[in-house]
Design an enzyme around this catalytic site. Structure first.
Site, PDB file in Angstrom:
ATOM      1  CD  GLU A 156      -2.849  -1.314   2.344  1.00 30.16           C
ATOM      2  OE1 GLU A 156      -2.750  -0.483   3.261  1.00 30.16           O
ATOM      3  OE2 GLU A 156      -3.709  -2.208   2.330  1.00 30.16           O
ATOM      4  CD  GLU A 262      -4.615  -8.018   1.701  1.00 30.08           C
ATOM      5  OE1 GLU A 262      -5.498  -7.323   2.228  1.00 30.08           O
ATOM      6  OE2 GLU A 262      -3.394  -7.760   1.804  1.00 30.08           O
TER       7      GLU A 262
HETATM    8  C1  XIL Z   1      -6.132  -6.530   8.263  1.00 33.00           C
HETATM    9  C2  XIL Z   1      -6.405  -7.735   9.157  1.00 33.00           C
HETATM   10  O1  XIL Z   1      -7.277  -8.620   8.472  1.00 33.00           O
HETATM   11  C3  XIL Z   1      -7.025  -7.285  10.466  1.00 33.00           C
HETATM   12  O2  XIL Z   1      -7.140  -8.379  11.354  1.00 33.00           O
HETATM   13  C4  XIL Z   1      -6.170  -6.196  11.096  1.00 33.00           C
HETATM   14  O3  XIL Z   1      -6.817  -5.703  12.250  1.00 33.00           O
HETATM   15  C5  XIL Z   1      -5.930  -5.056  10.121  1.00 33.00           C
HETATM   16  O4  XIL Z   1      -5.362  -5.573   8.925  1.00 33.00           O
HETATM   17  N1  XIL Z   1      -4.866  -4.747   3.697  1.00 33.00           N
HETATM   18  C6  XIL Z   1      -3.867  -5.581   4.101  1.00 33.00           C
HETATM   19  C7  XIL Z   1      -4.100  -6.503   5.234  1.00 33.00           C
HETATM   20  O5  XIL Z   1      -2.807  -5.627   3.460  1.00 33.00           O
HETATM   21  O6  XIL Z   1      -2.934  -6.738   5.982  1.00 33.00           O
HETATM   22  C8  XIL Z   1      -5.196  -5.983   6.141  1.00 33.00           C
HETATM   23  O7  XIL Z   1      -5.445  -6.978   7.128  1.00 33.00           O
HETATM   24  C9  XIL Z   1      -6.432  -5.660   5.351  1.00 33.00           C
HETATM   25  C10 XIL Z   1      -6.156  -4.594   4.346  1.00 33.00           C
END
Ligand code: XIL
Length: 349
Positions: A156, A262
């Site tokens: 990101e 994701e």
């Molecule tokens: C999220 C997790 O799923 C949560 O448990 C945590 O509280 C916050 O992060 N983008 C990403 C992930 O790259 O690492 C994030 O994961 C969601 C958004």
């Protein structure tokens, strides 16, 4: 009461109150998602469940052949003090993957979120920040050398207008932190695949094009970068399937390996009250999941790194707690039962 009447009433009661009985064609106990496709299907696992919940573990290892740590490798967990690394959680997950023959995808080395306080408050000069970045990356990658197949090296780093995020890393090291991060990861494990990972790449073509152009230039300049992770936190309304396709195609056309890193498909992006998911929404969700899997499958074989679900069941999805709303974005419900989306994938892939 006559026996027939008793059974009729019992049947009625079961229709309403019993857990759904899935026929074998999509019962997860009789099927394996990972066997339906010729690419890896992964899941991000919760370190509080893996190792503690047998049904969770059983479903993870029976359906998936790649594993990402949902949180366990983020800096706040794995590097809690400048001179201290805590391997306990990450080791458990890597061991689990190894014991079950699953690929391990490391997530994530450099990100602006979930940082420990000592990094947030670090008062070093540019050289000290560079050294911190190097030590963080090399220590972690080196520990799992040969066991973690690939890393999300930078997560990101761009914002929605296509410019670089003014993150803590950017503030102290300028744009060079991205190149350095890939180089340090590569030095620590030359065999690991290295990914850049980001969100809204399908939704926002401006951001996508900027990210791809930037990474292409870095690659041309010799920076070791293998692939792009498109997070795909999407919902049943948005974006259009054609935009999901376009995103995958552009990443592959630029020669990067593609990771849908994701994936979840939310039902309730407008945060309405939704104590139960609606049938029609679950059907739409199923169609969208199938569309993502099919579009991914159409990409060149060599570039198909895999699709990773961001969580196993609706009970452990990050969405309800993070966005403070009721939602049902994943393939299994809170009782680890198959949802329409899982059945659709099993039936149609
Ligand atoms: C999220 C997790 O799923 C949560 O448990 C945590 O509280 C916050 O992060 N983008 C990403 C992930 O790259 O690492 C994030 O994961 C969601 C958004």
């Amino acid at each position: 009461m006559r026996k027939g009447a008793f059974h009729f009433i019992l049947g009625l009661f079961c229709c309403v109150a019993c857990k759904p009985e899935y026929s074998n064609h999509c019962n997860p106990k009789e099927n394996a998602l990972k066997e339906r496709v010729n690419f890896k299907v992964g899941v991000a696992v919760d370190h509080d469940l893996l190792g503690f919940d047998l049904a969770y573990e059983e479903l993870v290892q029976s359906q998936f052949n790649s594993l990402s740590p949902e949180n366990a490798m983020k800096a706040s967990y794995i590097h809690p003090a400048s001179d201290q690394f805590d391997w306990y959680l990450a080791d458990r997950l890597v061991n689990f993957a190894e014991n079950h023959g699953m690929r391990f995808h490391g997530h994530t080395l450099i990100w602006h979120q979930q940082l420990p306080e000592w990094i947030e408050n670090f008062a070093g000069d540019r050289e000290q920040w560079r050294a911190l970045l190097e030590q963080h990356i090399k220590t972690i990658v080196n520990r799992y050398k040969g066991r973690v197949a690939a890393w999300d090296v930078v997560n990101e780093a761009f914002v929605e207008d296509g410019s670089l995020r003014n993150s803590i890393w950017y503030q102290h090291l300028g744009a060079s932190y991205i190149r350095l991060a890939f180089e340090y990861a590569h030095e620590a494990d030359p065999d690991a695949l290295l990914f850049y990972n980001d969100y809204n790449l399908a939704q926002n073509p401006l951001k996508r094009k900027a990210v791809i152009r930037y990474l292409e230039e870095m690659k041309l300049a010799g920076v070791p970068i293998d692939g792009i992770g498109c997070q795909f936190h999407i919902n049943i309304h948005f974006p259009e399937v054609s935009d999901l396709n376009k995103c995958m195609e552009e990443v592959c056309q630029a020669g990067f390996k593609l990771h849908i890193s994701e994936l979840d498909i939310a039902l309730n992006p407008f945060s309405r009250s939704m104590p139960q998911p609606k049938e029609a929404d679950l059907k739409r969700q199923a169609d969208r999941y199938l569309a993502v899997f099919k579009a991914f499958d159409r990409q060149p074989n060599l570039l198909k790194y895999g699709i990773t679900m961001w969580g196993l069941s609706d009970a452990d999805s990050w969405i309800p707690s993070y966005f403070n709303r009721e939602d049902y974005p994943l393939l299994f419900d809170g009782n680890y039962q198959a949802k329409a989306a899982y059945c659709k994938l099993i039936e149609s892939l």
